[in-house]
Design a protein around this motif. Structure first.
Motif: not given
Length: 305
Positions: A290-293, A296-297, A299-305
């Motif tokens: 899903t777009r939500l996932l 989330e994916f 965020k785990t690799l490229s977290p926003k500051p």
């Protein structure tokens, strides 16, 4: 003179037979009566009935209307109405997460009602909650996947600005056998993945080509992993496969990418695991995650500051 009783009985029977024959010899018992004859018989029968029997066409059966107390209930009133909520406000990626505990059946009913109301973006979100948050059986999961596959291509990407998409990098490590065809394959693949994520993730790729193996009869190993941008970025696990078939290389890469994303989400989030890709890995990337996932994916690799 008295006639003996033994002679009387046959004479009586003979008399009855002669009378019956004389009275019926001109009658036809085999040919059915004509419609005209039947109509005449009906008319004569009605005319012979008393007038009270004919009043208000009493020969037909009439059912009186029920009293108020006997009125049947409106069955539609027994069904729970679907609360669409505010469908005019802009939804967010986790819209309808609060309804997931109510179960997939109600989410599917909500999604169908939203489609009827032409709230297609919200309907897609409701179908996605069946996959990533609600407790669903295989039939409900398949219903949601089919609806997502039908609706998603008709809607604009969730994010239409590439500059704000989360950046991730697909790394390919392999020998020199596929070095000439991999750049075109990966260019197409990253474009397809950008579309599959609805613009939420922006993929790029890096090729790590090693020396060619001496034996050309040995299938070539291919390793995949996905990282965020930068040298010290977070990374998924590494998955690999071997192949010597250039025709299936693209499909193998897509399937491995799907398994990487699915496995990473299962390890790093508490959402439902994405349904497995049984046939078409690109379709699974488009509709099983899903777009939500996808968000989330990223965020785990490229977290926003």
């Amino acid at each position: 003179m008295r006639i003996p009783i033994l002679a009387v009985i046959p004479l009586c029977l003979l008399t009855l037979v002669l009378l019956w024959w004389m009275g019926t010899r001109d009658m036809d018992f085999l040919t059915p009566p004509s419609e005209a004859t039947l109509s005449q018989i009906r008319a004569e029968a009605l005319a012979s009935l008393p007038a009270s029997r004919l009043e208000d066409d009493a020969i037909s059966i009439k059912v009186p209307p029920p009293d108020d107390a006997d009125t049947l209930p409106d069955l539609t009133a027994l069904l729970d109405p679907v609360d669409l909520g505010d469908i005019k406000s802009a939804p967010v990626l986790d819209t309808y997460s609060d309804r997931a505990p109510e179960g997939s059946a109600k989410l599917l009913a909500l999604a169908a009602a939203l489609e009827q109301a032409a709230a297609f973006q919200r309907a897609l979100l409701a179908y996605e909650r069946v996959l990533d948050l609600a407790e669903s059986d295989p039939e409900q999961i398949q219903s949601a996947i089919s609806a997502i596959h039908r609706l998603k291509p008709k809607l604009p990407d969730w994010n239409t600005d590439p500059d704000v998409a989360a950046q991730v990098v697909i790394h390919i490590g392999t020998g020199g056998r596929f070095s000439e065809i991999l750049p075109a394959i990966m260019a197409n693949m990253t474009r397809d993945l950008n579309t599959a994520s609805s613009g939420i993730v922006r993929f790029s790729h890096e090729l790590h080509i090693g020396r060619t193996l001496q034996s050309t009869d040995t299938p070539t190993p291919v390793a995949l992993w996905i990282t965020g941008p930068g040298v010290d970025a977070s990374s998924t696990d590494v998955l690999s496969f071997t192949t010597d078939d250039t025709e299936t290389l693209s499909n193998d890469l897509l399937k491995t990418t799907f398994n990487l994303v699915r496995g990473h989400l299962s390890k790093t989030t508490s959402y439902n695991p994405a349904p497995e890709a049984l046939d078409d890995p690109l379709r699974a990337l488009e509709s099983h995650i899903t777009r939500l996932l996808w968000n989330e994916f990223s965020k785990t690799l490229s977290p926003k500051p």
